[in-house]
Design a protein around this motif. Structure first.
Motif, short mmCIF file in Angstrom:
data_model
loop_
_atom_site.label_atom_id
_atom_site.label_comp_id
_atom_site.label_asym_id
_atom_site.label_seq_id
_atom_site.Cartn_x
_atom_site.Cartn_y
_atom_site.Cartn_z
N THR A 199 37.04 48.35 -16.00
CA THR A 199 37.06 48.53 -17.45
C THR A 199 36.40 47.35 -18.15
N ALA A 200 36.10 47.53 -19.43
CA ALA A 200 35.50 46.45 -20.21
C ALA A 200 36.43 45.27 -20.34
N ARG A 201 37.71 45.49 -20.10
CA ARG A 201 38.69 44.40 -20.19
C ARG A 201 38.88 43.69 -18.86
N GLN A 202 37.97 43.97 -17.89
CA GLN A 202 38.02 43.33 -16.58
C GLN A 202 36.64 42.78 -16.22
N PRO A 203 36.23 41.69 -16.85
CA PRO A 203 34.90 41.12 -16.56
C PRO A 203 34.79 40.63 -15.12
N ASP A 204 33.67 40.93 -14.48
CA ASP A 204 33.43 40.49 -13.11
C ASP A 204 33.15 38.99 -13.06
N LEU A 205 33.70 38.35 -12.03
CA LEU A 205 33.44 36.94 -11.81
C LEU A 205 32.13 36.76 -11.04
N ASN A 206 31.54 35.60 -11.21
CA ASN A 206 30.30 35.25 -10.52
C ASN A 206 30.64 34.43 -9.28
N TRP A 207 30.64 35.10 -8.12
CA TRP A 207 31.06 34.44 -6.89
C TRP A 207 29.99 33.53 -6.29
N ALA A 208 28.88 33.39 -6.97
CA ALA A 208 27.90 32.38 -6.57
C ALA A 208 28.31 31.00 -7.04
N ARG A 209 29.32 30.95 -7.91
CA ARG A 209 29.77 29.68 -8.48
C ARG A 209 30.88 29.05 -7.63
N THR A 210 30.72 27.76 -7.36
CA THR A 210 31.71 27.03 -6.57
C THR A 210 33.08 27.03 -7.25
N GLU A 211 33.10 26.96 -8.58
CA GLU A 211 34.37 26.91 -9.30
C GLU A 211 35.20 28.17 -9.04
N VAL A 212 34.53 29.33 -8.97
CA VAL A 212 35.22 30.59 -8.72
C VAL A 212 35.82 30.60 -7.32
N ARG A 213 35.06 30.15 -6.36
CA ARG A 213 35.53 30.14 -4.97
C ARG A 213 36.69 29.16 -4.80
N LYS A 214 36.57 27.98 -5.37
CA LYS A 214 37.64 26.98 -5.23
C LYS A 214 38.91 27.46 -5.90
N GLU A 215 38.79 28.08 -7.06
CA GLU A 215 39.97 28.57 -7.76
C GLU A 215 40.75 29.57 -6.91
N HIS A 216 40.06 30.49 -6.28
CA HIS A 216 40.76 31.50 -5.49
C HIS A 216 41.36 30.92 -4.21
N GLU A 217 40.70 29.94 -3.63
CA GLU A 217 41.29 29.29 -2.46
C GLU A 217 42.57 28.55 -2.86
N ASP A 218 42.57 27.97 -4.06
CA ASP A 218 43.77 27.30 -4.55
C ASP A 218 44.88 28.31 -4.84
N VAL A 219 44.52 29.49 -5.34
CA VAL A 219 45.51 30.54 -5.61
C VAL A 219 46.15 31.00 -4.29
N LEU A 220 45.34 31.15 -3.26
CA LEU A 220 45.89 31.51 -1.95
C LEU A 220 46.93 30.47 -1.51
N ARG A 221 46.59 29.21 -1.61
CA ARG A 221 47.53 28.16 -1.22
C ARG A 221 48.80 28.22 -2.06
N PHE A 222 48.64 28.50 -3.35
CA PHE A 222 49.79 28.56 -4.26
C PHE A 222 50.82 29.56 -3.76
N TRP A 223 50.37 30.76 -3.36
CA TRP A 223 51.32 31.79 -2.94
C TRP A 223 51.77 31.61 -1.48
N PHE A 224 50.91 31.09 -0.64
CA PHE A 224 51.37 30.78 0.72
C PHE A 224 52.44 29.69 0.68
N GLU A 225 52.29 28.70 -0.20
CA GLU A 225 53.29 27.65 -0.33
C GLU A 225 54.63 28.20 -0.77
N ARG A 226 54.62 29.31 -1.49
CA ARG A 226 55.86 29.92 -1.98
C ARG A 226 56.42 30.96 -1.02
#
Length: 534
Positions: free
Chosen positions: A174-201
């Motif tokens: 939907t228009a309320r779900q903009p696609d992320l640009n996975w060519a960007r390092t910031e996007v990749r690092k953020e998701h790796e950090d999110v994985l760690r966040f939930w694995f830690e919990r």
């Protein structure tokens, strides 16, 4: 928080919890984590090994929570982060692992990154998305001809702070779900950090939504025959999942991909030892109730997984597709998103017989199996009144597609009328049918012939018989229209899809059947049996 034990995910029975429709503890009409916590004994008694939760993150709910505004916060409608941590811990005490849902292709338009990108055409955050000038006079046409997965254009034009038309941004949903640009390092690092966040919990695994869509051809070209797809199954995506696997391995965590790919050779590349652990088997899910086609689907699945040593997965329905008893009761018993229509004729008695047989079929196959909430109750697809439908798939189809809300209606737990123990107070967020009392879990728990009793018995036998998990698999000779296969030492499964009853092999003992045998001790049409050689 590492998870000890064998590779449990290779033969696990995993129960999908759609929190919004599972159980409502605070009476506001929406299911919540407290409701799930209260029903954990039910899930433990059912006999599953793990729980997969659809997104419970902070979200404006433009697409049922798959529009995430904050991956590290629980939406107040569902509870708090503290409750999520308690749920993970309490479930683990009952022997139930937790799988969380990560949505990496897109985020909510309320996410701070996108809000900053909209606020200023020169904002650094714009690079984290796919903004492009339009084509044609004054840039009034979308940058390319891509269409949304939900129908309509995959682009929306922005408005500059001065009120003039701006660039366009990409959204495959939907228009309320903009696609992320996975060519960007910031996007990749953020998701790796999110994985760690939930694995830690304490999360034991992660289910990856729309796993094949993340990476786009930087030129964003139109689709062209003979050319690599510009946004599905891009080769560079494998680098993303290799990085995710490295994170998961730190915690002994599991990665599970939602991959709708018709090319099995491409599909299994994601299951190589340094990428995802497993992926959903949509070929089996969409297969019609036909012996030859089901056998072909099983063969295709097992053959594809064997070279990479990954376990197959088996699933009959989920939060996106028509419920099993309804689908199997139709003339076309397969599944295709494009074919969904209102008022499709359905024989629920027929569909229920077939769904019971399919339960034993799927639970007897080698690998892991997924069970969508309510499937153990034999719930049919609900007819949601048009004025109560919320699914954007319905609206983007121009009202032709009934959408997915029919399989998301809140569960019936007890009682003779809505809300059937789902919650007390506000009306459930989607209306429950007035004739659902026979499906209530409490009522079925007292009936040894119910769908719930069948699932409990099947999961108990499956857990107690190692041959049903990682044992050998081989087809057995059988009449046309009959599926017969052996598992491990002395175990076999027989599924009769033919119009004639079939004899059970002798000598054998009947472990479990999806329905009664006939007066001659034969297996009727649309019935399955688990057998042990005498």
């Amino acid at each position: 928080m590492p998870h000890s034990g064998h590779d449990w995910w290779r033969d696990a029975a995993i129960y999908q919890v759609y929190v919004r429709s599972f159980a409502d503890a605070d009476g506001d009409g929406t299911g919540d984590l407290a409701g799930v916590r209260a029903r954990l004994p039910y899930l433990a008694e059912l006999g599953v090994d793990a729980l997969w939760f659809n997104p419970w993150y902070l979200s404006p709910m433009a697409d049922g929570g798959y529009d995430v505004a904050d991956y590290r916060a629980v939406d107040p409608a569902f509870g708090t982060l503290d409750e999520a941590e308690k749920l993970i811990s309490e479930a683990r005490e009952l022997g139930l692992r937790t799988i969380v849902d990560i949505v990496p292709n897109h985020i909510s338009d309320r996410h701070p990154w996108f809000r900053a990108a909209l606020a200023d055409p020169d904002a650094e955050e714009r690079a984290l998305f796919h903004f492009r000038p339009g084509r044609g006079p004054d840039g009034a046409e979308p940058p390319n001809g891509w269409t949304s997965e939900f129908g309509g254009p995959a682009w929306t034009r922005t408005v500059n702070p001065d009120g003039t038309p701006g660039d366009w941004y990409l959204h495959l949903f939907t228009a309320r779900q903009p696609d992320l640009n996975w060519a960007r390092t910031e996007v990749r690092k953020e998701h790796e950090d999110v994985l760690r966040f939930w694995f830690e919990r304490g999360a034991a695994g992660v289910r990856i939504d729309s796993a094949a869509l993340l990476c786009k051809d930087p030129a964003l070209p139109d689709l062209a025959d003979g050319e690599p797809h510009p946004y599905v199954d891009r080769d560079e995506l494998h680098d993303v999942y290799r990085a995710w696997r490295a994170v998961a391995d730190e915690y002994d965590g599991v990665l599970i991909g939602e991959l709708w790919l018709p090319d099995t050779d491409r599909f299994v590349r994601y299951l190589r030892p340094d990428e995802l652990h497993t992926a959903f088997n949509f070929d089996f899910l969409a297969c019609p109730w036909d012996a030859a086609r089901l056998r072909a689907s099983v063969d295709l699945t097992l053959a594809a997984h064997a070279p990479v040593g990954a376990p197959a997965t088996w699933v009959l329905c989920n939060h996106d597709v028509t419920r099993t008893v309804t689908r199997y009761g139709r003339t076309d018993s397969g599944f295709d998103f494009a074919a969904k229509r209102f008022d499709t004729p359905t024989d629920l008695a027929l569909g229920t017989r077939r769904a019971r047989a399919a339960a034993l079929l799927s639970l007897a196959l080698p690998g892991s199996v997924y069970l969508y909430q309510g499937e153990e109750l034999g719930l049919p697809e609900a007819a949601v009144p048009p004025d109560r439908i919320e699914d954007p798939m319905h609206f983007r189809s121009g009202g032709v597609d009934p959408g997915r809300d029919g399989c998301r209606v809140p569960l019936p737990w007890e009682g003779a009328r809505p809300p059937y123990g789902f919650g007390e107070g506000a009306e459930p967020w989607l209306p429950q049918p007035a004739d659902w009392a026979p499906y209530a879990a409490a009522r079925q728990g007292d009936d040894p012939e119910s769908m719930l009793s069948l699932y409990r018995a099947a999961l108990r036998v499956r857990r107690g018989e190692p041959g049903f998990g990682g044992g050998d698999f081989r087809w057995l000779d059988a009449p046309d229209g009959v599926l017969a296969f052996a598992r491990g030492e002395g175990l076999s499964c027989l599924v009769n899809l033919s119009p004639q009853p079939v004899d059970l092999p002798a000598p054998c003992g009947l472990l479990l059947a999806s329905g009664p045998l006939d007066d001659a001790g034969r297996l009727p049409q649309d019935t399955a049996a688990w057998l042990r050689s005498a």
